[in-house]
Design a protein around this motif. Structure first.
Motif, mmCIF file in Angstrom:
data_model
loop_
_atom_site.group_PDB
_atom_site.id
_atom_site.type_symbol
_atom_site.label_atom_id
_atom_site.label_comp_id
_atom_site.label_asym_id
_atom_site.label_seq_id
_atom_site.Cartn_x
_atom_site.Cartn_y
_atom_site.Cartn_z
ATOM 1 N N GLY A 32 0.818 -1.214 0.000
ATOM 2 C CA GLY A 32 0.000 0.000 0.000
ATOM 3 C C GLY A 32 0.848 1.257 0.000
ATOM 4 O O GLY A 32 2.035 1.221 0.329
ATOM 5 N N GLY A 33 0.240 2.377 -0.391
ATOM 6 C CA GLY A 33 0.968 3.631 -0.421
ATOM 7 C C GLY A 33 0.070 4.792 -0.814
ATOM 8 O O GLY A 33 -1.158 4.743 -0.663
ATOM 9 N N ILE A 34 0.705 5.836 -1.353
ATOM 10 C CA ILE A 34 0.002 7.045 -1.776
ATOM 11 C C ILE A 34 0.347 7.305 -3.241
ATOM 12 O O ILE A 34 1.509 7.167 -3.650
ATOM 13 N N GLY A 35 -0.664 7.700 -4.027
ATOM 14 C CA GLY A 35 -0.391 7.923 -5.433
ATOM 15 C C GLY A 35 -1.380 8.855 -6.097
ATOM 16 O O GLY A 35 -2.350 9.328 -5.487
ATOM 17 N N TYR A 36 -1.110 9.089 -7.373
ATOM 18 C CA TYR A 36 -1.930 10.004 -8.187
ATOM 19 C C TYR A 36 -2.071 9.410 -9.581
ATOM 20 O O TYR A 36 -1.104 8.870 -10.139
ATOM 21 N N GLN A 37 -3.261 9.498 -10.150
ATOM 22 C CA GLN A 37 -3.485 9.091 -11.537
ATOM 23 C C GLN A 37 -4.359 10.118 -12.237
ATOM 24 O O GLN A 37 -5.342 10.620 -11.664
ATOM 25 N N GLN A 38 -3.980 10.421 -13.483
ATOM 26 C CA GLN A 38 -4.781 11.296 -14.331
ATOM 27 C C GLN A 38 -5.037 10.583 -15.651
ATOM 28 O O GLN A 38 -4.123 10.064 -16.279
ATOM 29 N N VAL A 39 -6.297 10.542 -16.043
ATOM 30 C CA VAL A 39 -6.694 9.997 -17.344
ATOM 31 C C VAL A 39 -7.474 11.082 -18.066
ATOM 32 O O VAL A 39 -8.450 11.615 -17.530
ATOM 33 N N LYS A 40 -7.033 11.416 -19.266
ATOM 34 C CA LYS A 40 -7.735 12.461 -20.000
ATOM 35 C C LYS A 40 -7.761 12.152 -21.483
ATOM 36 O O LYS A 40 -6.966 11.373 -21.994
ATOM 37 N N GLY A 41 -8.713 12.793 -22.173
ATOM 38 C CA GLY A 41 -8.855 12.615 -23.613
ATOM 39 C C GLY A 41 -10.283 12.298 -23.987
ATOM 40 O O GLY A 41 -11.199 12.306 -23.155
ATOM 41 N N ASN A 42 -10.479 11.998 -25.252
ATOM 42 C CA ASN A 42 -11.794 11.647 -25.777
ATOM 43 C C ASN A 42 -11.965 10.140 -25.739
ATOM 44 O O ASN A 42 -11.053 9.390 -26.087
ATOM 45 N N ASN A 347 10.127 -3.752 1.586
ATOM 46 C CA ASN A 347 10.777 -2.777 0.709
ATOM 47 C C ASN A 347 9.858 -1.594 0.460
ATOM 48 O O ASN A 347 8.632 -1.678 0.653
ATOM 49 N N VAL A 348 10.455 -0.491 0.044
ATOM 50 C CA VAL A 348 9.703 0.671 -0.411
ATOM 51 C C VAL A 348 9.899 0.795 -1.919
ATOM 52 O O VAL A 348 10.876 0.282 -2.475
ATOM 53 N N TYR A 349 8.959 1.484 -2.591
ATOM 54 C CA TYR A 349 9.070 1.635 -4.041
ATOM 55 C C TYR A 349 8.514 2.981 -4.476
ATOM 56 O O TYR A 349 7.729 3.624 -3.761
ATOM 57 N N ALA A 350 8.950 3.389 -5.666
ATOM 58 C CA ALA A 350 8.411 4.581 -6.327
ATOM 59 C C ALA A 350 8.194 4.234 -7.790
ATOM 60 O O ALA A 350 8.988 3.496 -8.390
ATOM 61 N N ILE A 351 7.134 4.766 -8.384
ATOM 62 C CA ILE A 351 6.786 4.434 -9.768
ATOM 63 C C ILE A 351 6.255 5.674 -10.482
ATOM 64 O O ILE A 351 5.518 6.480 -9.893
ATOM 65 N N GLY A 352 6.650 5.831 -11.724
ATOM 66 C CA GLY A 352 6.084 6.847 -12.608
ATOM 67 C C GLY A 352 5.858 6.226 -13.968
ATOM 68 O O GLY A 352 6.758 5.555 -14.507
ATOM 69 N N SER A 353 4.669 6.408 -14.543
ATOM 70 C CA SER A 353 4.352 5.763 -15.814
ATOM 71 C C SER A 353 3.402 6.643 -16.622
ATOM 72 O O SER A 353 2.476 7.247 -16.065
ATOM 73 N N TYR A 354 3.667 6.687 -17.922
ATOM 74 C CA TYR A 354 2.842 7.495 -18.824
ATOM 75 C C TYR A 354 2.450 6.656 -20.036
ATOM 76 O O TYR A 354 3.302 6.033 -20.675
ATOM 77 N N THR A 355 1.157 6.627 -20.341
ATOM 78 C CA THR A 355 0.633 5.902 -21.500
ATOM 79 C C THR A 355 -0.086 6.864 -22.430
ATOM 80 O O THR A 355 -0.934 7.650 -21.979
ATOM 81 N N LYS A 365 -4.908 9.522 -22.644
ATOM 82 C CA LYS A 365 -3.611 9.437 -21.986
ATOM 83 C C LYS A 365 -3.814 9.097 -20.519
ATOM 84 O O LYS A 365 -4.801 9.515 -19.905
ATOM 85 N N SER A 366 -2.871 8.340 -19.956
ATOM 86 C CA SER A 366 -2.930 7.985 -18.544
ATOM 87 C C SER A 366 -1.565 8.214 -17.907
ATOM 88 O O SER A 366 -0.546 7.737 -18.419
ATOM 89 N N THR A 367 -1.545 8.970 -16.800
ATOM 90 C CA THR A 367 -0.316 9.249 -16.065
ATOM 91 C C THR A 367 -0.470 8.749 -14.631
ATOM 92 O O THR A 367 -1.468 9.042 -13.972
ATOM 93 N N VAL A 368 0.523 7.988 -14.169
ATOM 94 C CA VAL A 368 0.479 7.405 -12.825
ATOM 95 C C VAL A 368 1.790 7.695 -12.107
ATOM 96 O O VAL A 368 2.875 7.513 -12.676
ATOM 97 N N ILE A 369 1.709 8.159 -10.860
ATOM 98 C CA ILE A 369 2.875 8.260 -9.995
ATOM 99 C C ILE A 369 2.476 7.753 -8.618
ATOM 100 O O ILE A 369 1.305 7.854 -8.217
#
Length: 377
Positions: A32-42, A347-355, A365-369
């Motif tokens: 578990g953790g804390i994160g942000y996701q944005q999905v935008k477009g048509n 362990n701890v982790y960090a992730i950033g991903s852009y589609t 488009k989808s952005t995740v951190i």
């Protein structure tokens, strides 16, 4: 107290007292953790963007099951003599944020939705399992993916859907022992989802059946895998097929990951980018997709850096779209992550991903951190 003793005490309430030659282990993962996701477009596949309007959706807060799905399970063995063992594994997924069960839907309230298998194994002739389990591709491609089939849209399964932790019910699977690093596996599902149904009076078979097979090699710095999967849909009778080939080579300072595959007539387990986007053409006769992956991992201190680019390229749209203005585009994902071991189990982790072109939509488009903590027991 040792895990095996705890598990034995738990099982005793359901299955009686364990015998001395039986080993039962309780295990699990909390993530578990804390994160942000944005999905935008048509959200329309129409070239004229009809049928939907531009939208933007964001979510900030708790994330869970990102690096690894939250789970608990029991696995056990019994020595039957002459190198033969009886084996079982039951595994339940859950949502850390709510405590709800995972892998369940309106039709299937699964207690052990991640896995429920019983079988036999021997060092001499291999392993035979029956029950709900992942397909061969999902078992063999974990080492090919820099993100080890985790981290949501960053994982290889977003482009190679036949290795996206595909779980089938009613499966019989055989895997050979490892011979100088080589291992072969094959499985057949009598109904890929749900209880197997009767075929009545020669009518169409109501059961979606599946075939999975693959070969992998793991020896020294080289890991390679080849898989083939197919499932025949009930009623209309066309077959969704996929083959995938991948390899990873460890140069010590960096590990290189490569994969290529083809999927025809649909998808196997489409990655979800958010409820506001279509789920993808899971069964779509005529749909042809070529998939690619390039990635690397590298040790850094007590942790590991992970990076990948993968693409799912629709080479042909579904036949049902002929004569329409519907169209798809290449789904491409760029991801960077890092894990750091606090101990052997935490362990701890960090992730950033852009589609871009998520779900093959021309304008989505989808952005995740996110950052998180994972503990294994």
């Amino acid at each position: 107290m040792k895990k095996t003793l705890l598990a034995a005490a738990l099982v005793a309430g359901f299955a009686g007292v364990a015998q001395a030659e039986t080993s039962v282990t309780l295990y699990g993962i909390l993530d578990g953790g804390i994160g942000y996701q944005q999905v935008k477009g048509n959200t329309s596949y129409s070239a004229s963007r009809t049928g939907a309007t531009d939208s933007k959706a964001t979510k900030t807060g708790m994330i869970n099951g990102v690096q690894s799905g939250n789970r608990w399970g029991l696995r056990g063995t019994e020595d039957l003599g002459n190198g033969l063992q009886a084996i079982f594994q039951v595994e339940s997924g859950f949502d850390l944020g709510t405590g709800n069960q995972g892998q369940s839907n309106a039709q299937n309230d699964r207690l052990f939705g991640r896995q429920a298998t019983l079988g036999l194994q021997s060092d001499a002739w291999g392993r035979l399992d029956v029950g709900r389990q992942t397909n061969i591709g999902s078992k063999y491609f974990g080492a090919i993916d820099p993100f080890s089939q985790g981290f949501g849209q960053a994982n290889i399964g977003a482009a190679f859907t036949a290795v996206n932790t595909v779980r089938w019910d009613n499966m019989v699977m055989y895997q050979t022992p490892s011979f100088s690093g080589f291992q072969f596996g094959a499985g057949y599902s009598f109904r890929t989802s749900g209880t197997q149904q009767f075929k009545i009076d020669g009518n169409d078979d109501p059961n979606n059946r599946g075939i999975t097979t693959g070969l992998r090699y793991a020896n020294g710095p080289l890991t390679a895998a080849l898989s083939y999967d197919q499932t025949k849909t009930s009623g209309d009778g066309f077959t969704v097929r996929a083959w995938n080939l991948g390899a990873a080579y460890d140069f010590e300072v960096v590990k290189l990951h490569l994969a290529y595959g083809q999927t025809r007539n649909g998808l196997f387990a489409a990655e979800s980018f958010g409820s506001q986007l279509p789920t993808g053409q899971v069964n779509a006769e005529g749909l042809k997709i070529n998939s690619y992956l390039v990635g690397l991992t590298a040790p850094l201190g007590a942790g590991k850096v992970m990076a990948s680019w993968h693409m799912a390229d629709p080479r042909s749209n579904p036949d049902a779209w002929n004569g329409t203005d519907l169209d798809t585009d290449k789904q491409q994902t760029y991801s960077l992550g890092y894990t750091y071991d606090l101990s052997k189990r935490t362990n701890v982790y960090a992730i950033g991903s852009y589609t871009k072109h998520a779900q093959f939509l021309p304008d989505a488009k989808s952005t995740v951190i996110g950052v998180g903590l994972r503990h294994r027991f």
